[in-house]
Design a protein around this motif. Structure first.
Motif, short mmCIF file in Angstrom:
data_model
loop_
_atom_site.label_atom_id
_atom_site.label_comp_id
_atom_site.label_asym_id
_atom_site.label_seq_id
_atom_site.Cartn_x
_atom_site.Cartn_y
_atom_site.Cartn_z
N LYS A 1 45.71 6.21 64.18
CA LYS A 1 45.19 5.13 63.33
C LYS A 1 45.39 3.76 63.98
O LYS A 1 45.10 2.73 63.37
CB LYS A 1 45.88 5.15 61.96
N GLU A 2 45.93 3.77 65.20
CA GLU A 2 46.14 2.56 66.00
C GLU A 2 47.13 1.60 65.34
O GLU A 2 46.98 0.37 65.41
CB GLU A 2 44.81 1.86 66.28
N ALA A 3 48.16 2.17 64.70
CA ALA A 3 49.22 1.33 64.15
C ALA A 3 50.08 0.78 65.28
O ALA A 3 50.30 1.44 66.30
CB ALA A 3 50.08 2.15 63.20
N ASP A 4 50.56 -0.42 65.11
CA ASP A 4 51.47 -1.02 66.09
C ASP A 4 52.90 -0.55 65.87
O ASP A 4 53.70 -0.50 66.81
CB ASP A 4 51.41 -2.55 66.00
N ALA A 5 53.22 -0.23 64.60
CA ALA A 5 54.56 0.23 64.26
C ALA A 5 54.46 1.30 63.18
O ALA A 5 53.52 1.30 62.38
CB ALA A 5 55.43 -0.92 63.77
N TYR A 6 55.43 2.22 63.20
CA TYR A 6 55.49 3.27 62.20
C TYR A 6 56.90 3.31 61.62
O TYR A 6 57.87 3.53 62.35
CB TYR A 6 55.12 4.62 62.81
N VAL A 7 57.00 3.08 60.31
CA VAL A 7 58.28 3.01 59.63
C VAL A 7 58.48 4.28 58.80
O VAL A 7 57.66 4.59 57.92
CB VAL A 7 58.34 1.77 58.69
N THR A 8 59.55 5.02 59.10
CA THR A 8 59.82 6.26 58.39
C THR A 8 61.30 6.58 58.48
O THR A 8 62.12 5.67 58.65
CB THR A 8 58.93 7.40 58.95
N ALA A 9 61.66 7.87 58.37
CA ALA A 9 63.07 8.25 58.40
C ALA A 9 63.24 9.66 58.97
O ALA A 9 62.26 10.40 59.15
CB ALA A 9 63.67 8.19 57.00
N ASP A 10 64.49 10.01 59.25
CA ASP A 10 64.89 11.36 59.69
C ASP A 10 64.26 11.80 61.01
O ASP A 10 63.96 12.99 61.19
CB ASP A 10 64.56 12.39 58.59
#
Length: 364
Positions: A298-307
């Motif tokens: 999706k051409e995201a610059d950053a991906y915020v998640t966990a685990d």
């Protein structure tokens, strides 16, 4: 109100139909017909949460995470799960979990993260498949609008930000009733030709029972001809994760500091910095390493998640800033989301927010 009324309100917000197959949602402990004295909203259901519910005179706990995730063969109090279930049953406490149903909701967990981060122009990161169905039926042309209105009133024909959506074509229908028939138009044993409207309306699968009930109630014919199909179309308003844009671009360090502040964490594990500008951000509360490639595509610059595990950070492949903020931290605002919704729906009823931090992880 009784417990099933609470379940119905939650189902309107995040239909349990969209719970992932591995999950366990709905009423996990209790009686759906029990009268409700109050509702305690929490992220997790632990023994001290049950104690809090008792102290605050709430006999319903609405929890994001399910306390019973896999099958219980014995309930002897040897594990924290068994002790919670025993204490809840002993004190007539009902426990409801909503988990991945809320993950998949357009107004759910990930929408709340987007709110906190101020992300605009949002869309679902991984649209859920098999969540659009279509009803095709045939009705006398003079009754078509009445039938459409009845179906619209129970949720058929809603597509994103639009409702009352349908498509109709006119043609000639034929039928001949046998000796046991009672045709509304025509006579038994005689072939009848009638100008009919073919009506096509899409709907969400969790509404199917109500849609069919309304179809048979509002349709004028004795025998109702209809077809149901599941469409391959992706549903842009149901699915895991979200992606949106920041109002202003940031460099990577600015973004990580911004993330720590907004998500109230002192620890962010992240992939290598590449001196890139962060504008487009994907988010997925909870364990989200499975969606790294989706965020990249999706051409995201950053991906915020966990685990995220060790090798997950290699999966970023210098294409994206992968930021692991912790499981609890990524979902910490969820109970506020549920509390706000239930309070709005039940303004004269006791809905209280748990004051207990259930994060099992401490940092040194």
């Amino acid at each position: 109100m009784n417990v099933k009324d609470i379940l119905s309100l939650l189902n309107d917000f995040a239909p349990l139909h969209y719970t992932e197959g591995f999950d366990n949602t709905g009423l996990l402990v209790g009686n759906p017909n029990a009268l409700t004295t109050g509702v305690l909203v929490t992220l997790d259901t632990l023994e001290n949460i049950v104690d809090e519910a008792i102290q605050r005179k709430c006999n319903v706990i609405v929890s994001f995470h399910p306390i019973i995730f896999s099958g219980l063969k014995k309930i002897t109090g040897k594990s924290y799960v068994e002790r919670v279930v025993l204490k809840a049953i002993k004190n007539d406490i009902n426990i409801i979990a909503i988990h991945t149903a809320l993950d998949n909701s357009f107004q759910g967990v990930n929408a709340k993260i987007c709110d906190v981060l101020g992300l605009e122009n949002r869309e679902v990161l991984i649209p859920k498949e098999g969540t659009i169905k279509k009803l095709t039926t045939y009705v006398p042309a003079k009754d078509a609008q009445k039938l459409k209105n009845a179906l619209f009133s129970v949720g058929a024909g809603s597509i994103g930000n639009y409702d009352n959506c349908s498509f109709s074509t006119d043609g000639i229908g034929t039928y001949k009733g046998n000796e046991n028939s009672n045709p509304v138009i025509g006579e038994r044993g005689v072939v009848q030709e009638e100008t009919e409207t073919q009506l096509n309306i899409t709907f969400h699968p969790h509404l199917e029972a109500e849609i069919l009930k309304t179809l048979h109630t509002a349709h004028p014919y004795e025998e109702v001809a209809y077809e149901l199909t599941t469409l391959n179309n992706m549903n842009q308003h149901i699915g895991m994760g979200m992606i949106g844009t920041l109002s202003e671009s940031m460099n990577e360090l600015e973004f990580l500091k911004f993330l720590k502040k907004k998500m109230k964490t002192d620890c962010v594990r992240h992939s290598n910095l590449q001196s890139k500008t962060i504008k487009k951000v994907a988010v997925l509360g909870g364990s989200g390493s499975f969606a790294i490639k989706n965020a990249i595509n999706k051409e995201a610059d950053a991906y915020v998640t966990a685990d995220c595990k060790y090798h997950d950070f290699f999966s970023a492949e210098n294409n994206i800033l992968l930021a692991d903020i912790g499981h609890y931290e990524s979902e910490q605002y969820t109970k506020e989301l549920l509390h706000a919704y239930l309070t709005k729906k039940m303004p004269n009823f006791a809905v209280v927010l748990s004051q207990i931090n259930t994060n099992p992880i401490s940092y040194f």
